[in-house]
Design an enzyme around this catalytic site. Structure first.
Site, PDB file in Angstrom:
ATOM      1  CB  CYS A 126      -0.950   0.081   1.193  1.00 17.48           C
ATOM      2  SG  CYS A 126      -2.081  -1.294   1.290  1.00 17.48           S
ATOM      3  CG  ASN A 157       1.466   0.498   4.234  1.00 18.45           C
ATOM      4  OD1 ASN A 157       1.205  -0.693   4.024  1.00 18.45           O
ATOM      5  ND2 ASN A 157       2.686   0.994   4.148  1.00 18.45           N
ATOM      6  N   GLY A 158      -0.780  -1.407   6.346  1.00 17.79           N
ATOM      7  CA  GLY A 158      -0.409  -2.319   7.429  1.00 17.79           C
ATOM      8  C   GLY A 158      -1.552  -3.252   7.749  1.00 17.79           C
ATOM      9  CD1 TRP A 214      -0.275  -6.285  -3.332  1.00 17.15           C
ATOM     10  CD2 TRP A 214      -0.580  -7.006  -1.239  1.00 17.15           C
ATOM     11  NE1 TRP A 214      -0.013  -7.624  -3.307  1.00 17.15           N
ATOM     12  CE2 TRP A 214      -0.200  -8.100  -2.038  1.00 17.15           C
ATOM     13  CE3 TRP A 214      -0.832  -7.215   0.117  1.00 17.15           C
ATOM     14  CZ2 TRP A 214      -0.051  -9.384  -1.528  1.00 17.15           C
ATOM     15  CZ3 TRP A 214      -0.692  -8.491   0.627  1.00 17.15           C
ATOM     16  CH2 TRP A 214      -0.308  -9.563  -0.201  1.00 17.15           C
ATOM     17  CD  GLU A 235      16.363 -13.081  -8.766  1.00 21.81           C
ATOM     18  OE1 GLU A 235      15.829 -13.601  -7.781  1.00 21.81           O
ATOM     19  OE2 GLU A 235      16.054 -11.940  -9.169  1.00 21.81           O
ATOM     20  CE  LYS A 270      11.409  -2.522  -6.377  1.00 22.41           C
ATOM     21  NZ  LYS A 270      11.735  -3.889  -6.778  1.00 22.41           N
ATOM     22  CD  GLU A 277       9.290 -11.631  -8.892  1.00 24.11           C
ATOM     23  OE1 GLU A 277       9.103 -11.053  -7.829  1.00 24.11           O
ATOM     24  OE2 GLU A 277      10.350 -11.505  -9.542  1.00 24.11           O
ATOM     25  NE  ARG A 314       4.570   1.600  -0.079  1.00 28.51           N
ATOM     26  CZ  ARG A 314       5.625   1.326   0.669  1.00 28.51           C
ATOM     27  NH1 ARG A 314       6.829   1.578   0.214  1.00 28.51           N
ATOM     28  NH2 ARG A 314       5.480   0.813   1.859  1.00 28.51           N
TER      29      ARG A 314
END
Ligand code: G6P
Length: 611
Positions: free
Chosen positions: A2, A99-100, A73, A484, A606, A491, A27
């Site tokens: 977020c 955010n959280g 998000w 990776e 991200k 992704e 975000r």
């Protein structure tokens, strides 16, 4: 996760907030919204990306000099208009963004429902907001007091911004665990999750700490701790240019960031590595050299791509420094009561410096007396500040959701650290040390040479873009590169991909091999080369498609592979910084060929500031 933005001052708030949200979209991009306060408190929100919100507001009255905005998000409640932030309190007086995660929201909600409150979303945010509103009304307190009282009862992580219909100049903000930066302008203030929405207006910022509350007006910034004591704001000057957060002529941030790597690796080495003098200057390492040299054990904690950098570092540090290294997912480490002994050193690796699991893992380890060394990209971030010492990767802002240039920056820092410790510890010969410094020095140029052949990777990407699965195999220093490579492809292109140590492939994944399965090998010339050639034979014998990253001049590997991509010769310790580049390009080109949003892949964010 977020992104949050706030503005109070003489400008029109909406354009500032909208531009800020676009910069913070990395975000989270499930929904977005703004609350604007002029004579009235207007809340607009929309499922989807910020552009959809923008379109829905064309022709609407968005004029205001104070406002807050959010890009989400989703955690509690599906992505939808009604779960989008900002939320309005039941009284209609307050608007809030968050955010959280509020962990005890169910308990708080139950109390509020008993008092007759009705909820219009499934979010924990609406619960916290009404809890604050309820305190404000019952205690007849100021919003600031109500927030302070409420937060003492809250379990979880948050950065919240609130505006009050009855106070048209003030934003109340508070943080614990989720980031908050306040930009100080002339008669105006900007609030955001990171500095990118602010940089255009001012370079003077205050990073708000956990358990601090900010009362922000155009001409005034008051910081207090949760105990209502004033805290002096510490003003930091941003060392970031606007160009660093723009696409600069590239179609996407991801490709821009991939192509920036010769420069970002150079920036990381610059001023630290002097291969002629044979020195590595890293003050963070130097200040803790005795602890690092004499460490009984090094524990590396990280998530995602940073965790892969940690795995490469494990191989390098054990080889060069002869110190046992363990690499842990931060999310596992923090919950499993790990054994930390005197003499253990923790290396925390993070691009954003805000990953919640890594941050809490650090705090736990610190409580147990460990020394924390941060390898972080985002300057001034929470992990950088929570570490005893550290080294920045200096890759510049990374905006594409999938990490690329931060990874090679992390490898550069960790390799320099290992070399410095090994040199001090005398576990490396002078000759090998000097050779590796020269090799490191040459990395930017070699990465540049790889990027010049990017078109070759594009052809490979076109050929295999429609496969539904892929396998990535590597050994030794290049095993984490295989992980990776698989992560990047997953992704960005949504192709199911697995990374494996090449030999271990025989214990399971080989069952997946058909003439439809592309198997990507890192088959560069190193001490494992002959072994990996055998593994390629094993895949070929089962008619799998072999695509190999090889060393320039290798004539054997091409006879076994359907496709190859050659990279310059390098010492095996340095090789991962080169061998990862074709995999970054591969995922980008496959994503583009499939018409996907490579900068904002489905469901990802991200900066993962929730656990
Ligand atoms: C997210 C990002 C990844 C990143 C990981 C760890 O999942 O999408 O690219 O590697 O978080 O983030 P950090 O900022 O701690 O390196």
């Amino acid at each position: 996760m977020c992104g949050i933005v706030g503005y109070t001052g003489p400008r029109e708030a909406y354009p500032v907030i909208l531009k800020g949200l676009k910069r913070l979209e990395y975000r989270g991009y499930d929904s977005s919204g703004v609350a604007l306060l002029n004579n009235d408190l207007q809340v607009y929100k929309k499922k989807g990306k910020v552009a959809e919100l923008e379109e829905s507001l064309i022709g609407k009255n968005v004029s205001a000099h104070i406002g807050i905005g959010h890009t989400r998000w989703a955690t509690h409640g599906e992505p939808s208009d009604r779960n989008a932030h900002p939320h309005l309190s039941a009284s209609g007086r307050l608007a809030m963004i968050h955010n959280g995660i509020i962990e005890n929201y169910a308990l708080l909600k139950k109390d509020l429902v008993n008092k007759g409150y009705q909820f219009h979303s499934d979010t924990d945010t609406e619960v916290l907001l009404n809890f604050i509103d309820d305190i404000q009304q019952n205690n007849n307190s100021t919003l600031e007091e109500a927030v302070r009282i409420a937060l003492k009862r809250v379990v979880g992580a948050y950065c919240i911004l609130l505006i009050d219909r009855q106070d048209p100049e003030t934003i109340i903000a508070a943080r614990k665990g989720s980031p908050l930066v306040i930009g100080i302008g002339k008669g105006e203030h900007f609030l955001a999750s990171d500095a990118s929405p602010i940089i255009e207006y001012t370079k003077e910022v205050v990073y708000v700490n956990d358990y601090e509350l900010a009362i922000v007006r155009p001409d005034e910034l008051i910081l207090k701790n949760i105990g209502n004591e004033k805290v002096t704001p510490y003003i930091t000057k941003l060392d970031m240019e606007l160009a660093a957060i723009e696409k600069g002529g590239y179609d996407h941030f991801m490709v821009k960031e991939i192509f920036e790597q010769p420069k970002t690796i150079y920036d990381c080495l610059r001023g630290r590595l002097d291969s002629t003098a044979g020195t590595i200057t890293m003050s963070g390492v130097q200040n803790y050299i005795e602890e690092l040299k004499n460490a009984n054990r090094i524990l590396i904690i990280a998530c995602g791509t940073s965790w892969h950098a940690g795995l490469v570092a494990e191989y390098i540090i054990e080889e060069l420094c002869r110190i046992p290294v363990e690499v842990e997912y931060a999310s596992e480490f923090r919950y499993r009561n790990p054994i930390i002994n005197k003499g253990d050193v923790i290396i925390a690796i993070s691009q954003s410096g805000e990953t919640a699991d890594t941050l809490v893992a650090i705090d736990n380890a610190k409580e147990k007396g460990a020394i924390i060394f941060g390898v972080v990209n985002a300057v001034g971030s929470s992990i950088a500040r929570a570490s005893h010492a550290g080294a920045y990767t200096h890759a510049g802002p990374e905006i594409g959701v999938a990490s690329t240039k931060a990874f090679t920056g992390q490898l550069a820092v960790l390799t320099m650290m290992a070399l410095k410790i090994a040199y001090e510890k005398k576990t490396i010969s002078d000759e090998r040390y000097k050779n590796l410094l020269i090799e490191l020095d040459a990395v930017p140029e070699k990465v540049d040479a790889i990027l010049k052949n990017a078109e070759e990777v594009k052809i490979i990407a076109e050929k295999y873009k429609d496969c539904s699965d892929a396998l990535f195999l590597g050994r030794g220093y290049n095993f984490p590169v295989a992980l990776e490579g698989a992560l990047k492809l997953k992704e960005i292109s949504y192709i199911h991909a697995e990374g494996y140590p090449a030999a271990e492939m025989k214990h399971g994944p080989i069952a997946l091999v058909t003439d439809q399965l592309p198997v990507y090998f890192v088959a560069t010339k190193d001490s494992y080369h002959e072994k990996i050639i055998s593994n390629m034979q094993e895949i070929k014998a089962r008619k799998g498609k072999v695509i190999a990253i090889i060393t320039d001049g290798d004539t054997v590997s091409p006879t076994l592979a359907d496709d190859t991509f050659a990279i310059p010769t390098a010492d095996e310790i340095i090789a991962p910084m080169l061998s990862v580049i074709p995999f970054q390009l591969l995922s980008y080109y496959v994503g583009i060929a499939k018409g996907l949003d490579v900068d904002k892949p489905r469901n990802l964010a991200k900066s993962v500031t929730v656990e």
